[in-house]
Design a protein around this motif. Structure first.
Motif, PDB file in Angstrom:
ATOM      1  N   THR A 174      35.735  16.300  64.620  1.00 14.66           N
ATOM      2  CA  THR A 174      34.667  15.308  64.637  1.00 14.66           C
ATOM      3  C   THR A 174      35.210  13.889  64.704  1.00 14.66           C
ATOM      4  O   THR A 174      36.413  13.642  64.536  1.00 14.66           O
ATOM      5  CB  THR A 174      33.786  15.431  63.377  1.00 14.66           C
ATOM      6  OG1 THR A 174      34.529  14.971  62.237  1.00 14.66           O
ATOM      7  CG2 THR A 174      33.334  16.867  63.155  1.00 14.66           C
ATOM      8  N   ALA A 175      34.287  12.955  64.921  1.00 17.92           N
ATOM      9  CA  ALA A 175      34.645  11.536  64.933  1.00 17.92           C
ATOM     10  C   ALA A 175      35.177  11.099  63.578  1.00 17.92           C
ATOM     11  O   ALA A 175      36.019  10.196  63.490  1.00 17.92           O
ATOM     12  CB  ALA A 175      33.418  10.709  65.317  1.00 17.92           C
ATOM     13  N   HIS A 176      34.725  11.740  62.509  1.00 19.46           N
ATOM     14  CA  HIS A 176      35.207  11.395  61.169  1.00 19.46           C
ATOM     15  C   HIS A 176      36.707  11.664  61.038  1.00 19.46           C
ATOM     16  O   HIS A 176      37.404  10.954  60.305  1.00 19.46           O
ATOM     17  CB  HIS A 176      34.436  12.194  60.116  1.00 19.46           C
ATOM     18  CG  HIS A 176      32.957  11.971  60.146  1.00 19.46           C
ATOM     19  ND1 HIS A 176      32.354  10.826  59.658  1.00 19.46           N
ATOM     20  CD2 HIS A 176      31.950  12.752  60.632  1.00 19.46           C
ATOM     21  CE1 HIS A 176      31.042  10.911  59.826  1.00 19.46           C
ATOM     22  NE2 HIS A 176      30.770  12.068  60.417  1.00 19.46           N
ATOM     23  N   ASP A 177      37.200  12.685  61.743  1.00 18.73           N
ATOM     24  CA  ASP A 177      38.631  12.992  61.694  1.00 18.73           C
ATOM     25  C   ASP A 177      39.458  11.827  62.231  1.00 18.73           C
ATOM     26  O   ASP A 177      40.508  11.488  61.673  1.00 18.73           O
ATOM     27  CB  ASP A 177      38.939  14.248  62.512  1.00 18.73           C
ATOM     28  CG  ASP A 177      38.329  15.504  61.914  1.00 18.73           C
ATOM     29  OD1 ASP A 177      38.350  15.637  60.680  1.00 18.73           O
ATOM     30  OD2 ASP A 177      37.823  16.342  62.684  1.00 18.73           O
ATOM     31  N   TYR A 178      38.990  11.216  63.315  1.00 17.10           N
ATOM     32  CA  TYR A 178      39.743  10.116  63.914  1.00 17.10           C
ATOM     33  C   TYR A 178      39.591   8.841  63.095  1.00 17.10           C
ATOM     34  O   TYR A 178      40.560   8.085  62.929  1.00 17.10           O
ATOM     35  CB  TYR A 178      39.304   9.915  65.369  1.00 17.10           C
ATOM     36  CG  TYR A 178      39.785  11.041  66.248  1.00 17.10           C
ATOM     37  CD1 TYR A 178      41.026  10.982  66.863  1.00 17.10           C
ATOM     38  CD2 TYR A 178      39.024  12.193  66.413  1.00 17.10           C
ATOM     39  CE1 TYR A 178      41.494  12.031  67.638  1.00 17.10           C
ATOM     40  CE2 TYR A 178      39.479  13.253  67.183  1.00 17.10           C
ATOM     41  CZ  TYR A 178      40.716  13.167  67.787  1.00 17.10           C
ATOM     42  OH  TYR A 178      41.188  14.218  68.538  1.00 17.10           O
ATOM     43  N   GLU A 179      38.407   8.583  62.580  1.00 17.20           N
ATOM     44  CA  GLU A 179      38.241   7.409  61.718  1.00 17.20           C
ATOM     45  C   GLU A 179      39.171   7.512  60.509  1.00 17.20           C
ATOM     46  O   GLU A 179      39.921   6.579  60.196  1.00 17.20           O
ATOM     47  CB  GLU A 179      36.795   7.276  61.245  1.00 17.20           C
ATOM     48  CG  GLU A 179      36.617   6.098  60.278  1.00 17.20           C
ATOM     49  CD  GLU A 179      35.237   6.007  59.655  1.00 17.20           C
ATOM     50  OE1 GLU A 179      35.058   5.153  58.749  1.00 17.20           O
ATOM     51  OE2 GLU A 179      34.337   6.770  60.054  1.00 17.20           O
ATOM     52  N   TRP A 180      39.143   8.645  59.828  1.00 18.30           N
ATOM     53  CA  TRP A 180      39.967   8.805  58.634  1.00 18.30           C
ATOM     54  C   TRP A 180      41.456   8.736  58.972  1.00 18.30           C
ATOM     55  O   TRP A 180      42.239   8.093  58.268  1.00 18.30           O
ATOM     56  CB  TRP A 180      39.655  10.145  57.956  1.00 18.30           C
ATOM     57  CG  TRP A 180      40.446  10.343  56.695  1.00 18.30           C
ATOM     58  CD1 TRP A 180      40.150   9.876  55.451  1.00 18.30           C
ATOM     59  CD2 TRP A 180      41.695  11.043  56.577  1.00 18.30           C
ATOM     60  NE1 TRP A 180      41.134  10.245  54.556  1.00 18.30           N
ATOM     61  CE2 TRP A 180      42.092  10.960  55.221  1.00 18.30           C
ATOM     62  CE3 TRP A 180      42.506  11.729  57.476  1.00 18.30           C
ATOM     63  CZ2 TRP A 180      43.269  11.540  54.745  1.00 18.30           C
ATOM     64  CZ3 TRP A 180      43.686  12.306  57.009  1.00 18.30           C
ATOM     65  CH2 TRP A 180      44.055  12.212  55.661  1.00 18.30           C
ATOM     66  N   SER A 181      41.852   9.374  60.059  1.00 22.00           N
ATOM     67  CA  SER A 181      43.271   9.434  60.421  1.00 22.00           C
ATOM     68  C   SER A 181      43.817   8.064  60.796  1.00 22.00           C
ATOM     69  O   SER A 181      44.927   7.691  60.390  1.00 22.00           O
ATOM     70  CB  SER A 181      43.473  10.418  61.572  1.00 22.00           C
ATOM     71  OG  SER A 181      43.121  11.730  61.194  1.00 22.00           O
ATOM     72  N   TRP A 182      43.070   7.309  61.597  1.00 21.12           N
ATOM     73  CA  TRP A 182      43.559   5.989  61.992  1.00 21.12           C
ATOM     74  C   TRP A 182      43.628   5.053  60.793  1.00 21.12           C
ATOM     75  O   TRP A 182      44.562   4.258  60.677  1.00 21.12           O
ATOM     76  CB  TRP A 182      42.669   5.405  63.090  1.00 21.12           C
ATOM     77  CG  TRP A 182      42.802   6.140  64.397  1.00 21.12           C
ATOM     78  CD1 TRP A 182      43.597   7.227  64.658  1.00 21.12           C
ATOM     79  CD2 TRP A 182      42.126   5.853  65.618  1.00 21.12           C
ATOM     80  NE1 TRP A 182      43.449   7.633  65.957  1.00 21.12           N
ATOM     81  CE2 TRP A 182      42.551   6.810  66.578  1.00 21.12           C
ATOM     82  CE3 TRP A 182      41.193   4.900  66.000  1.00 21.12           C
ATOM     83  CZ2 TRP A 182      42.083   6.820  67.889  1.00 21.12           C
ATOM     84  CZ3 TRP A 182      40.715   4.910  67.306  1.00 21.12           C
ATOM     85  CH2 TRP A 182      41.164   5.856  68.244  1.00 21.12           C
ATOM     86  N   LYS A 183      42.666   5.157  59.890  1.00 23.48           N
ATOM     87  CA  LYS A 183      42.717   4.330  58.684  1.00 23.48           C
ATOM     88  C   LYS A 183      43.834   4.789  57.753  1.00 23.48           C
ATOM     89  O   LYS A 183      44.449   3.975  57.060  1.00 23.48           O
ATOM     90  CB  LYS A 183      41.362   4.363  57.973  1.00 23.48           C
ATOM     91  CG  LYS A 183      40.276   3.587  58.722  1.00 23.48           C
ATOM     92  CD  LYS A 183      38.941   3.621  57.996  1.00 23.48           C
ATOM     93  CE  LYS A 183      37.912   2.766  58.722  1.00 23.48           C
ATOM     94  NZ  LYS A 183      36.576   2.801  58.057  1.00 23.48           N
ATOM     95  N   ARG A 184      44.112   6.088  57.737  1.00 20.56           N
ATOM     96  CA  ARG A 184      45.257   6.581  56.965  1.00 20.56           C
ATOM     97  C   ARG A 184      46.555   5.984  57.501  1.00 20.56           C
ATOM     98  O   ARG A 184      47.429   5.567  56.741  1.00 20.56           O
ATOM     99  CB  ARG A 184      45.321   8.106  57.049  1.00 20.56           C
ATOM    100  CG  ARG A 184      46.576   8.705  56.403  1.00 20.56           C
ATOM    101  CD  ARG A 184      46.706  10.189  56.708  1.00 20.56           C
ATOM    102  NE  ARG A 184      47.868  10.781  56.064  1.00 20.56           N
ATOM    103  CZ  ARG A 184      48.824  11.454  56.694  1.00 20.56           C
ATOM    104  NH1 ARG A 184      48.754  11.633  58.018  1.00 20.56           N
ATOM    105  NH2 ARG A 184      49.852  11.956  56.038  1.00 20.56           N
ATOM    106  N   GLN A 185      46.689   5.949  58.829  1.00 18.92           N
ATOM    107  CA  GLN A 185      47.898   5.398  59.436  1.00 18.92           C
ATOM    108  C   GLN A 185      48.057   3.919  59.101  1.00 18.92           C
ATOM    109  O   GLN A 185      49.171   3.431  58.899  1.00 18.92           O
ATOM    110  CB  GLN A 185      47.847   5.600  60.951  1.00 18.92           C
ATOM    111  CG  GLN A 185      49.102   5.167  61.692  1.00 18.92           C
ATOM    112  CD  GLN A 185      49.060   5.558  63.161  1.00 18.92           C
ATOM    113  OE1 GLN A 185      48.287   6.416  63.567  1.00 18.92           O
ATOM    114  NE2 GLN A 185      49.889   4.931  63.963  1.00 18.92           N
TER     115      GLN A 185
END
Length: 429
Positions: A174-185
């Motif tokens: 989902t889009a939530h996966d990319y939001e969370w991952s980029w903010k994690r990075q």
């Protein structure tokens, strides 16, 4: 099309893209190829100029760069609102083997498979899928995102994710996966060494560098719903889909990260969203991948299994000859003559050119390199012909100018250039 979407004609945007590539250690050759794929000779010329100006230089106005006259290039479909469809598999002639297994070595054991945290972790990139992907011609086409579109000035991009792709454990991607991952990075606590790759995102740099008052919620990436990702940037960035297709923009599986921490990419813990999944990892021995049936395009992937034994470069040729691997991407230079003279190996080995230049840079800020005579003496002391013919066994072209043949603005060496660069021990003294 908005002029901001024709980013390859905008020196400022090209310079910004070069900064992003520098943040992940991408070399000039790859950068020029990417920009050239988008804008032809015009884009490649601006890319070369951006490299020469350096990371901190102010972008030069368009009038300062005069590329050779070429037809207006077709805009790359990666930047428009209707991207090209994902590539179809190439037709294969003949009967396929019952088991589709590919064996190729890793030269050293990976540090992890956590590309979201460390771009150069050493894992296999096929375990993860980005919003877009590159074709062999370096055009960005859809992958997890089935399409994307910009606002009027390309400062906001909206990615529409497909609904038929899943993580290897069955969770929807989902889009939530990319939001969370980029903010994690970008999170300073993650200490991701290549977080600068995402600095085009609004407030990304401020958050990563802990600017007072800037929080995770201020970063300009947001899942509007499960399958719509909106990315707000620091300004017009017509090239942003290119960044979203790099492994540096890969997602991580949040539940696995939160449950296992640094061990989340061990074979028994990892969850993948790419065309392959990690199923076995015996450290310092072998990595094994299998086709991820949950990946949206799995039906078009013929390969079933990838085996990657850990074999250092000095031993890889023997492993190839012993039929332990099917392919090696580089072999020992000292064995080149034997390979060329071997009736079988000579038919199997492939030689190709890399567009790049290897050179020495004497720093004029330090003695004795501040003296022009010393720098010229160094140029006369280097026997380029012997290095290429004897040391490199002919696997290079002698360089008398910085830009190699076949690249924009290549200069054919004239008498003056050859006089300055000729091998001459007497002049070197």
């Amino acid at each position: 099309m908005s002029e901001k979407l024709r980013w390859w004609e905008d020196p400022e945007q090209v310079a910004l893209l070069w900064k992003r590539f520098q943040a992940i250690g991408l070399d000039r050759r790859e950068f020029i190829r990417i920009v050239g794929a988008a804008g032809g000779a015009t884009g490649a010329a601006l890319a070369a100029a951006a490299c020469q100006r350096g990371e901190e230089a102010t972008p030069t106005p368009a009038a300062a760069v005069t590329p050779p006259p070429v037809p207006t290039p077709t805009p790359p479909r990666a930047v428009g609102p209707t991207p090209t469809a994902a590539p179809s598999p190439t037709a294969v002639e003949g009967e396929l083997a019952p088991e589709q297994v590919f064996r190729t070595n890793l030269e050293q054991d990976p540090q992890s498979f956590d590309f979201n945290r460390d771009l150069y972790c050493g894992g296999d990139e096929s375990c993860f899928a980005m919003l877009g992907m590159f074709t062999p011609d370096l055009e960005v086409v859809p992958d997890i995102a089935e399409r994307w579109e910009p606002n009027e000035d390309a400062s906001v991009w909206t990615f529409y994710l497909r609904k038929d792709s899943y993580w290897s454990n069955g969770d929807p991607v989902t889009a939530h996966d990319y939001e969370w991952s980029w903010k994690r990075q970008l999170d300073p606590a993650t200490a991701a060494p290549y977080a600068g790759f995402l600095y085009d995102i609004k407030n990304a740099e401020a958050f990563n560098t802990q600017k007072p008052g800037v929080t995770r919620d201020d970063v300009g990436v947001k899942a509007l719903d499960d399958y719509t990702l909106q990315v707000t940037l620091e300004g017009p960035r017509g090239y942003f889909p290119i960044l979203a297709a790099y492994i540096a923009a890969a997602p991580a599986h949040r539940p696995s990260v939160e449950k296992y921490g640094d061990k989340w990419t061990e074979a028994e813990n990892i969850v993948c969203n790419g065309p392959f999944k990690l199923v076995r990892w015996e450290h310092d021995k072998i990595v094994v991948l299998e086709k991820n049936e949950k990946y949206w395009n799995a039906k078009n992937i013929t390969l079933q299994r990838v085996e990657r034994p850990i074999i250092p470069s000095e031993a890889v040729l023997q492993a190839y000859e012993n039929n332990e691997i099917d392919w090696m991407w580089r072999g020992p230079l000292g064995q080149l003559e034997r390979i060329r003279s071997d009736p079988q190996l000579s038919k199997e080995y492939q030689q190709f050119n890399l567009f790049g230049t290897w050179y020495l840079v004497p720093d004029p800020n330090f003695e004795p390199y501040n003296l022009k005579e010393v720098r010229r003496a160094m140029a006369h002391a280097i026997d380029r012909e012997t290095i290429v013919k004897q040391v490199l066994k002919g696997l290079a072209t002698v360089a008398y100018t910085f830009t190699p043949p076949g690249m924009p603005y290549y200069i054919e060496p004239d008498d003056k250039i050859r006089e300055l660069t000729e091998y001459n021990p007497d002049k070197a003294r």
